[in-house]
Design an enzyme around this catalytic site. Structure first.
Site, PDB file in Angstrom:
ATOM      1  N   ARG A  70      -0.770  12.139  25.536  1.00 17.84           N
ATOM      2  CA  ARG A  70      -1.388  13.340  24.952  1.00 17.84           C
ATOM      3  C   ARG A  70      -2.597  12.923  24.126  1.00 17.84           C
ATOM      4  NH1 ARG A  70       2.865  16.439  21.437  1.00 17.84           N
ATOM      5  NH2 ARG A  70       3.754  17.077  23.431  1.00 17.84           N
ATOM      6  N   ARG A 139      -0.161  16.364  13.616  1.00 18.89           N
ATOM      7  CA  ARG A 139      -0.533  16.378  15.042  1.00 18.89           C
ATOM      8  C   ARG A 139      -1.939  16.945  15.240  1.00 18.89           C
ATOM      9  NH1 ARG A 139       3.993  16.478  18.354  1.00 18.89           N
ATOM     10  NH2 ARG A 139       5.736  15.410  17.375  1.00 18.89           N
ATOM     11  N   LYS A 203       7.672  15.984  12.629  1.00 17.45           N
ATOM     12  CA  LYS A 203       6.316  16.348  13.040  1.00 17.45           C
ATOM     13  C   LYS A 203       5.710  17.374  12.064  1.00 17.45           C
ATOM     14  CE  LYS A 203       7.773  17.899  17.099  1.00 17.45           C
ATOM     15  NZ  LYS A 203       7.955  18.638  18.375  1.00 17.45           N
ATOM     16  N   LYS A 205       2.295  20.231  11.696  1.00 14.41           N
ATOM     17  CA  LYS A 205       1.234  20.871  12.469  1.00 14.41           C
ATOM     18  C   LYS A 205       0.333  21.760  11.613  1.00 14.41           C
ATOM     19  CE  LYS A 205       3.933  20.660  16.629  1.00 14.41           C
ATOM     20  NZ  LYS A 205       4.565  21.393  17.740  1.00 14.41           N
ATOM     21  N   CYS A 425       5.466  26.650  28.749  1.00 17.19           N
ATOM     22  CA  CYS A 425       5.501  25.221  28.444  1.00 17.19           C
ATOM     23  C   CYS A 425       5.681  24.414  29.718  1.00 17.19           C
ATOM     24  CB  CYS A 425       6.627  24.929  27.469  1.00 17.19           C
ATOM     25  SG  CYS A 425       8.235  25.040  28.252  1.00 17.19           S
ATOM     26  N   CYS A 431       9.747  17.212  31.362  1.00 17.71           N
ATOM     27  CA  CYS A 431      10.287  17.314  30.008  1.00 17.71           C
ATOM     28  C   CYS A 431      11.788  17.014  30.007  1.00 17.71           C
ATOM     29  CB  CYS A 431      10.035  18.703  29.427  1.00 17.71           C
ATOM     30  SG  CYS A 431      10.792  18.860  27.804  1.00 17.71           S
ATOM     31  N   CYS A 470      13.304  25.750  27.052  1.00 19.96           N
ATOM     32  CA  CYS A 470      14.422  25.503  26.134  1.00 19.96           C
ATOM     33  C   CYS A 470      14.035  26.098  24.771  1.00 19.96           C
ATOM     34  CB  CYS A 470      14.711  23.998  26.030  1.00 19.96           C
ATOM     35  SG  CYS A 470      13.673  23.120  24.856  1.00 19.96           S
ATOM     36  N   CYS A 474       7.889  25.372  22.794  1.00 16.73           N
ATOM     37  CA  CYS A 474       6.539  24.802  22.910  1.00 16.73           C
ATOM     38  C   CYS A 474       5.493  25.817  23.363  1.00 16.73           C
ATOM     39  CB  CYS A 474       6.562  23.609  23.852  1.00 16.73           C
ATOM     40  SG  CYS A 474       7.656  22.299  23.283  1.00 16.73           S
TER      41      CYS A 474
HETATM   42 FE1  SRM Z   1       6.564  20.682  22.160  1.00 17.74          FE
HETATM   43  C1  SRM Z   1       9.102  18.481  22.179  1.00 17.74           C
HETATM   44  C2  SRM Z   1       5.580  19.698  25.184  1.00 17.74           C
HETATM   45  C3  SRM Z   1       3.651  22.371  21.732  1.00 17.74           C
HETATM   46  C4  SRM Z   1       7.955  22.428  19.576  1.00 17.74           C
HETATM   47  N1  SRM Z   1       7.191  19.268  23.415  1.00 17.74           N
HETATM   48  C5  SRM Z   1       8.241  18.416  23.236  1.00 17.74           C
HETATM   49  C6  SRM Z   1       8.304  17.355  24.336  1.00 17.74           C
HETATM   50  C7  SRM Z   1       7.519  16.171  23.886  1.00 17.74           C
HETATM   51  C8  SRM Z   1       9.714  16.993  24.841  1.00 17.74           C
HETATM   52  C9  SRM Z   1      10.423  15.844  24.205  1.00 17.74           C
HETATM   53  O1  SRM Z   1      10.512  15.759  22.976  1.00 17.74           O
HETATM   54  O2  SRM Z   1      10.936  15.020  24.967  1.00 17.74           O
HETATM   55  C10 SRM Z   1       7.561  18.137  25.471  1.00 17.74           C
HETATM   56  C11 SRM Z   1       6.879  17.284  26.540  1.00 17.74           C
HETATM   57  C12 SRM Z   1       6.896  18.004  27.869  1.00 17.74           C
HETATM   58  C13 SRM Z   1       6.111  17.354  28.920  1.00 17.74           C
HETATM   59  O3  SRM Z   1       6.711  16.916  29.929  1.00 17.74           O
HETATM   60  O4  SRM Z   1       4.889  17.285  28.813  1.00 17.74           O
HETATM   61  C14 SRM Z   1       6.698  19.073  24.665  1.00 17.74           C
HETATM   62  N2  SRM Z   1       4.869  20.869  23.193  1.00 17.74           N
HETATM   63  C15 SRM Z   1       4.693  20.472  24.476  1.00 17.74           C
HETATM   64  C16 SRM Z   1       3.416  21.025  25.065  1.00 17.74           C
HETATM   65  C17 SRM Z   1       2.743  20.095  26.060  1.00 17.74           C
HETATM   66  C18 SRM Z   1       3.728  22.404  25.678  1.00 17.74           C
HETATM   67  C19 SRM Z   1       2.717  22.956  26.616  1.00 17.74           C
HETATM   68  O5  SRM Z   1       3.170  23.336  27.695  1.00 17.74           O
HETATM   69  O6  SRM Z   1       1.539  23.045  26.318  1.00 17.74           O
HETATM   70  C20 SRM Z   1       2.628  21.269  23.763  1.00 17.74           C
HETATM   71  C21 SRM Z   1       1.833  20.073  23.322  1.00 17.74           C
HETATM   72  C22 SRM Z   1       1.076  20.362  22.077  1.00 17.74           C
HETATM   73  C23 SRM Z   1       0.081  19.313  21.669  1.00 17.74           C
HETATM   74  O7  SRM Z   1      -0.916  19.150  22.381  1.00 17.74           O
HETATM   75  O8  SRM Z   1       0.266  18.711  20.613  1.00 17.74           O
HETATM   76  C24 SRM Z   1       3.768  21.522  22.788  1.00 17.74           C
HETATM   77  N3  SRM Z   1       5.879  22.080  20.830  1.00 17.74           N
HETATM   78  C25 SRM Z   1       4.690  22.740  20.916  1.00 17.74           C
HETATM   79  C26 SRM Z   1       4.703  23.884  20.060  1.00 17.74           C
HETATM   80  C27 SRM Z   1       3.585  24.915  19.925  1.00 17.74           C
HETATM   81  C28 SRM Z   1       2.656  24.597  18.795  1.00 17.74           C
HETATM   82  O9  SRM Z   1       2.747  23.535  18.184  1.00 17.74           O
HETATM   83  O10 SRM Z   1       1.803  25.434  18.510  1.00 17.74           O
HETATM   84  C29 SRM Z   1       5.943  23.910  19.435  1.00 17.74           C
HETATM   85  C30 SRM Z   1       6.457  24.995  18.467  1.00 17.74           C
HETATM   86  C31 SRM Z   1       5.869  24.891  17.110  1.00 17.74           C
HETATM   87  C32 SRM Z   1       6.682  23.987  16.244  1.00 17.74           C
HETATM   88  O11 SRM Z   1       6.481  22.789  16.301  1.00 17.74           O
HETATM   89  O12 SRM Z   1       7.559  24.493  15.544  1.00 17.74           O
HETATM   90  C33 SRM Z   1       6.669  22.764  19.931  1.00 17.74           C
HETATM   91  N4  SRM Z   1       8.209  20.452  21.022  1.00 17.74           N
HETATM   92  C34 SRM Z   1       8.642  21.321  20.055  1.00 17.74           C
HETATM   93  C35 SRM Z   1       9.936  20.897  19.595  1.00 17.74           C
HETATM   94  C36 SRM Z   1      10.791  21.590  18.502  1.00 17.74           C
HETATM   95  C37 SRM Z   1      10.449  21.115  17.138  1.00 17.74           C
HETATM   96  C38 SRM Z   1      11.384  21.629  16.088  1.00 17.74           C
HETATM   97  O13 SRM Z   1      10.942  21.958  14.999  1.00 17.74           O
HETATM   98  O14 SRM Z   1      12.593  21.697  16.329  1.00 17.74           O
HETATM   99  C39 SRM Z   1      10.287  19.754  20.352  1.00 17.74           C
HETATM  100  C40 SRM Z   1      11.583  18.928  20.262  1.00 17.74           C
HETATM  101  C41 SRM Z   1      11.603  18.013  19.092  1.00 17.74           C
HETATM  102  O15 SRM Z   1      10.628  17.809  18.381  1.00 17.74           O
HETATM  103  O16 SRM Z   1      12.684  17.478  18.859  1.00 17.74           O
HETATM  104  C42 SRM Z   1       9.182  19.514  21.245  1.00 17.74           C
HETATM  105 FE1  SF4 Z   2      10.304  20.935  27.021  1.00 16.12          FE
HETATM  106 FE2  SF4 Z   2      11.615  22.796  25.701  1.00 16.12          FE
HETATM  107 FE3  SF4 Z   2       9.149  22.132  24.973  1.00 16.12          FE
HETATM  108 FE4  SF4 Z   2       9.499  23.464  27.170  1.00 16.12          FE
HETATM  109  S1  SF4 Z   2      10.024  24.220  25.131  1.00 16.12           S
HETATM  110  S2  SF4 Z   2       8.199  21.623  26.947  1.00 16.12           S
HETATM  111  S3  SF4 Z   2      11.389  22.687  27.909  1.00 16.12           S
HETATM  112  S4  SF4 Z   2      10.892  20.821  24.851  1.00 16.12           S
END
Ligand code: SRM
Ligand code: SF4
Length: 566
Positions: A70, A139, A203, A205, A425, A431, A470, A474
């Site tokens: 990323r 981030r 993390k 943001k 997402c 993922c 899930c 994201c």
């Molecule tokens: Fe996310 C984890 C993809 C934005 C909340 N996110 C992941 C992981 C890395 C899975 C993992 O931990 O193994 C995913 C990788 C998937 C893949 O195969 O690429 C993933 N997140 C993404 C992306 C690529 C979604 C997308 O389709 O665009 C976004 C990348 C953002 C970036 O460029 O930095 C992405 N993730 C978000 C957002 C939206 C935002 O930030 O505006 C959220 C919700 C906001 C927040 O953080 O509360 C988000 N991602 C999570 C979470 C839950 C965090 C939590 O507080 O519980 C996880 C899981 C974790 O951290 O344990 C996670």
């Molecule tokens: Fe993966 Fe869940 Fe984030 Fe979708 S919402 S990219 S399934 S961690």
């Protein structure tokens, strides 16, 4: 016994761990377990292709390990030269596609361990890095992508870039491991004045919104800034703290939360106040329970007043009362718009941000050709779309011709308003946390909804749909007027009733249902919306007014939602 993330961080010699040894090990395509945690801080995740899991198991092979990388691109700004280099990297080392994320970054998928270092070097050769794109640090910083308000936008973008730089970890680990920087005395003991030796509990943001557009979903960020303009000039920011989406099915101790607006500050206080917020979370965040470690829970555990007190004391700055602001919506405006300086900006829609050549259209090739002639910049939007920005009026026709030739605008022209505002997402196959499809399901699901929308005359209704594989959220699904949150293959929780400004969370409407059940549940609601809506009333607002859904039961949400609507 596997180490806790806190142990791994503190023993890592500032994020070095045994990454070099793991990378050099030819026996496996994977990294050592602790290095799988540490590599996140360098902007990469170890994954495996889940479509191939069963077959590999049958063949007694290790999973098809591969890496996601990323970028760190504050505000999602890249030049045409950078675009061409990123495209070449996607084609040479990754899966021949560029993936625009919901945080204005690019993701490459499918990079193998043997080529990881070369890929990192190629990204850095494009003058883009990946440091702190993942991990328990700040981030990629979101910034309003709308270039319409160009002067104010440029000011906000430059503050965001400064803040992003200011909050980078100090360790040289990234440069040593990926870019062969020589190790010098003190390597592994660098001072981390903001983060300390164990970085943040989780993390973190940051997003900057420029009203009237809330495309960054400022209330979903741990720390948000709402730009306040007077006569087109930036006079300061409203400070928003404690937003976040992540939750776990069936665990009431976790929940999405929209941020509180806690005051106003002038631009020159931005770095001090942001640092105070980050260090407050560093010192007060829960380091025992990762599920409760986000800043939103720190605020709920310690109380908003105590946390604001910390921020003011640490920054030496008393916040002024928040200033009035107004958001129209949190989506993107498609098509051409003219900026203040007469230059033009074209926003293109991509399903779930995936830019690739397919049987239907040559999007990757088309954008490569555009990058070859474009003299402005590209901006990624937080809704996974792309702006070809800063086009001189005389160049518009040439760009338009390429857009047409490569079907770059076909999705927008053909689809429903719902389909072009939708966000999904990544989910399967990369993922590791996905419970159901999201990106790959989005075009199918919106196609199934289309006849239903047509039947009710809602083809042009800008209803906001978000799909996540899930509950981690994201795609920021809890801010969707309609959202599907993955429960199991082919099954989703149906959430309804957010507004279209990113100021109210939605509510669980039906749990663990199939596509047929989702369509069946939506049909009568869309019919009523079509018949009974008031002028300009959004779908989510209608569902609330008509008593079909109520505010969600999360602890603080009721209060925050009422304040924002006051
Ligand atoms: Fe996310 C984890 C993809 C934005 C909340 N996110 C992941 C992981 C890395 C899975 C993992 O931990 O193994 C995913 C990788 C998937 C893949 O195969 O690429 C993933 N997140 C993404 C992306 C690529 C979604 C997308 O389709 O665009 C976004 C990348 C953002 C970036 O460029 O930095 C992405 N993730 C978000 C957002 C939206 C935002 O930030 O505006 C959220 C919700 C906001 C927040 O953080 O509360 C988000 N991602 C999570 C979470 C839950 C965090 C939590 O507080 O519980 C996880 C899981 C974790 O951290 O344990 C996670
Ligand atoms: Fe993966 Fe869940 Fe984030 Fe979708 S919402 S990219 S399934 S961690």
């Amino acid at each position: 016994m596997s180490h806790s993330v806190e142990d791994i961080k503190s023993e890592s010699r500032r994020l070095r761990g045994s990454l070099l040894e793991s990378l050099a090990d030819p026996v496996t395509g994977a990294l050592r377990e602790s290095d799988q945690t540490l590599i996140k801080y360098h902007g990469s995740y170890q994954q495996d292709d889940r479509d191939l899991r069963d077959e590999r198991r049958r063949q007694k092979l290790e999973p098809a390990y591969q890496f996601m990388i990323r970028t760190r691109t504050p505000g999602g700004v890249v030049t045409p030269e950078q675009w061409l280099k990123l495209d070449a990297i996607a084609t040479r080392y990754a899966n021949h596609s560029l993936r625009v994320t919901t945080r204005q970054a690019f993701q490459f998928h499918g990079v193998i361990k043997r080529e990881l270092k070369a890929t990192m070097q190629a990204i850095n050769a494009a003058l883009i890095d990946t440091l702190a794109a993942c991990g328990d640090v700040n981030r990629n910083v979101l910034v309003a992508a709308n270039p319409l308000l160009s002067k104010a936008h440029a000011q906000v973008q430059s503050w965001a870039a400064r803040l992003s730089e200011h909050l980078l970890p100090n360790t040289r680990a990234y440069y040593e491991i990926w870019l062969d920087e020589e190790r010098v005395a003190g390597s592994g003991e660098e001072e981390e004045p903001v983060y300390g030796a164990t970085y943040l509990p989780r993390k973190f943001k940051i997003g900057f919104a420029v009203p009237p557009l809330n495309d960054v979903d400022v209330f979903a960020n741990d720390l948000g800034f709402i730009a306040i303009l007077e006569d087109g000039e930036l006079v300061g920011f409203n400070l928003v703290i404690g937003g976040g989406m992540g939750a776990t099915h069936g665990d009431a101790a976790t929940y999405p939360r929209i941020g509180n607006v806690v005051g106003f500050l002038p631009p020159e206080k931005l770095l001090d106040v942001a640092t105070a917020v980050v260090t407050t979370q560093r010192d007060f965040g829960n380091r025992e329970l990762r599920k409760r470690a986000r800043f939103k829970y720190t605020i709920d555990d310690h109380g908003l007043e105590a946390i604001v007190g910390q921020i003011e004391a640490r920054s030496g700055h008393a916040l002024q009362p928040a200033r009035a602001w107004h958001f129209d919506h949190n989506g993107d405006r498609y098509g051409w718009v003219e900026g203040e300086d007469g230059r033009l900006h074209l926003t293109l829609h991509f399903f779930a941000g995936r830019i690739a050549d397919t049987a239907q259209a040559t999007h990757l090739t088309g954008l490569r050709e555009i990058a070859g002639i474009h003299r402005g910049e590209f901006r990624l939007t937080p809704n996974q779309n792309l702006v070809i920005a800063g086009v001189p009026a005389g160049e518009r026709e040439r760009i338009d011709a390429l857009v047409r030739a490569h079907g770059l605008d076909d999705g927008r022209r053909a689809g429903t308003a719902l389909a072009r505002a939708a966000v999904a997402c990544v989910a399967l196959p990369t993922c590791g946390l996905a419970m159901a499809e999201a990106e790959r399901y989005l075009p199918d699901f919106t196609a199934r909804l289309e006849p239903l929308l047509d039947r009710h005359g809602l083809r042009d209704a800008p209803i906001l749909l978000r799909i996540s594989g899930c509950p981690n959220g994201c795609s920021r699904p809890y801010l969707g007027e309609i959202a599907l949150v993955g429960k199991a293959p082919g099954r989703y929780n149906l959430m309804l009733g957010a507004d279209h400004r990113g100021q109210r969370l939605n509510t669980l409407y039906r749990e663990n249902i199939t596509e047929a059940e989702i369509l069946e549940a939506l049909d009568p609601l869309l019919a009523r919306y079509a018949r009974e809506r008031e002028a300009d009333e959004g779908f989510g607002d209608f569902l609330h007014r008509s008593g079909i859904v109520a505010l969600p039961p999360y602890p603080t949400h009721r209060q925050i939602a009422l304040e924002l609507h006051a």
